[in-house]
Design a protein around this motif. Structure first.
Motif, short mmCIF file in Angstrom:
data_model
loop_
_atom_site.label_atom_id
_atom_site.label_comp_id
_atom_site.label_asym_id
_atom_site.label_seq_id
_atom_site.Cartn_x
_atom_site.Cartn_y
_atom_site.Cartn_z
N ALA A 182 0.92 -1.21 0.41
CA ALA A 182 -0.20 -0.06 -0.08
C ALA A 182 0.85 1.39 -0.19
O ALA A 182 0.71 2.65 1.24
N ARG A 237 -8.28 5.07 -2.96
CA ARG A 237 -7.45 4.27 -0.52
C ARG A 237 -6.18 4.78 -0.82
O ARG A 237 -5.90 5.14 0.43
N GLU A 238 -5.86 6.16 -1.57
CA GLU A 238 -4.69 6.66 -0.83
C GLU A 238 -5.06 8.09 -1.08
O GLU A 238 -5.98 8.93 -2.04
N CYS A 297 3.52 -0.36 -6.19
CA CYS A 297 1.95 -1.44 -5.07
C CYS A 297 2.78 -2.71 -5.69
O CYS A 297 2.00 -3.41 -4.91
N GLY A 313 -4.87 -3.72 0.69
CA GLY A 313 -4.74 -2.44 0.50
C GLY A 313 -4.57 -1.39 -0.65
O GLY A 313 -4.05 -0.90 -0.43
N VAL A 314 -4.45 -2.79 -1.38
CA VAL A 314 -4.55 -1.91 -2.94
C VAL A 314 -6.05 -0.88 -3.91
O VAL A 314 -6.70 -2.50 -3.52
#
Length: 377
Positions: free
Chosen positions: A62, A78-79, A112, A192-193
């Motif tokens: 991540a 997510r980022e 990632c 988490g990607v």
């Protein structure tokens, strides 16, 4: 202008010799179902399944240090940033020539841990600019550069290259059906990607690929997405605020109307809703909310008059009117337009390509593009 001999030298110096070479772009006859032919023949089904092996080896991370993403879209990506291409060298998989341009197929990793495959089309003459091309489901980068047997992309990459533009077209991860996108997205998400971040980052990486493979930098950059690729193009520019002239082809509808339409209710045994429908973000789809993030990005929408997925009853004109209203209220009414052409769910380019070229060549480009650092992300 970069000579062909110099370009060949750059390819060998920067990325090493290719594993496969050729002088034609030849794909098998697809009979309207290109995914069934292209995905196994070109190895994309195996490529997608390799993601699960990468995950089991603990290689997914991540980590995102690329271009910044607006806070309104953080939950979707997510980022706070796009994934950046890793520092490893680009691997050349194939190189071929066509009528007036060449194509190099490459692979590289995002930071990632997810690999990216795609094709860079390089004109024989001087470069007028760079276009980031996002294909839709059931197509491939290779098909976008070959018009011997067209699919709904209508060999758009070839047209753009022959008009003098370098074209980057990455493979948007799926194996030709919605279930594959959802399953891959869920697997990546458990580590988490963000699959959405991966797709948008793959398209955005074209500037890095172009620079490494051709030595050219500072080119004016446009974005052209078709079908689900059009959806990605809209989100990429809204998320990063780069203000690059953008064409969204084959995507303009009200998603709520789509999800309650007969396309869904009569096909309950077929998965049609995408992972993106369940993501928590207020700027998921087209409409006023997304337009507020896009404006004043020059935006052109093209839709086939017989495109059932973007029909009037699914809110095509209503959603475009919402976006147009935002541009008008922001004093930029001339920066958004739509062409409804005689066709089905397919790329056209009839009006979109001249529009895109005009904006890329305009002195105003430097005023509306490259504004990322001036916008609060």
């Amino acid at each position: 202008m970069i000579s062909r001999r110099a370009l060949s030298g750059l390819l060998m110096t920067l990325v090493g010799p290719s594993s496969v070479t050729g002088n034609t772009l030849t794909l098998s006859h697809c009979q309207g179902s290109c995914a069934n032919v292209d995905l196994p023949a070109l190895g994309y089904d195996t490529f997608c399944r390799s993601f699960f092996d990468i995950a089991t080896r603990g290689k997914l991370r991540a980590v995102a240090s690329g271009p910044g993403i607006r806070r309104e879209m953080h939950s979707l990506f997510r980022e706070r940033r796009l994934y950046r291409p890793s520092q490893d060298e680009i691997r050349v998989l194939w190189r071929g020539t066509a009528d007036g341009f060449s194509v190099v197929k490459v692979e590289f990793d995002l930071e990632c841990g997810v690999p990216v495959r795609g094709c860079l089309g390089i004109p024989d003459g001087a470069f007028k600019g760079l276009i980031l091309l996002g294909h839709g489901m059931a197509s491939t980068p290779e098909r976008c550069f070959d018009d011997a047997d067209k699919d709904y992309m209508n060999a758009l990459g070839k047209q753009l290259c022959q008009d003098g533009y370098v074209v980057w077209c990455p493979y948007i991860v799926q194996i030709g059906n919605q279930e594959s996108q959802n399953n891959i997205a869920a697997m990546l998400g458990s580590h988490g990607v963000s699959a959405h971040n991966v797709s948008c980052a793959s398209i955005d990486a074209g500037e890095t690929v172009c620079r490494k493979l051709t030595g050219a930098s500072g080119l004016n950059v446009g974005v052209y997405g078709v079908s689900s690729g059009g959806f990605l193009a809209l989100h990429l520019e809204a998320a990063t605020g780069r203000m690059r002239p953008t064409v969204a082809s084959g995507y303009m509808r009200d998603e709520k109307k789509f999800l309650t339409s007969s396309a869904i209710s009569k096909n309950l045994g077929i998965e049609l809703a995408a992972y993106i429908h369940f993501a928590n973000s207020r700027a998921k789809y087209t409409g006023a909310e997304l337009a507020y993030l896009l404006c004043p990005c020059p935006l052109f929408v093209e839709i086939g008059s017989r495109d059932a997925a973007n029909a009037i009853e699914l809110g095509r004109d209503e959603k475009f009117a919402e976006m147009q209203s935002v541009y008008t209220s922001s004093a930029h009414p001339r920066l958004i337009d739509m062409d409804v052409f005689d066709g089905v769910h397919e790329a056209s380019g009839r009006c979109a390509r001249p529009w895109l070229y005009g904006h890329l060549a305009s002195p105003a480009y430097q005023g509306t593009s490259r504004l990322k650092n001036a916008i609060a992300l």
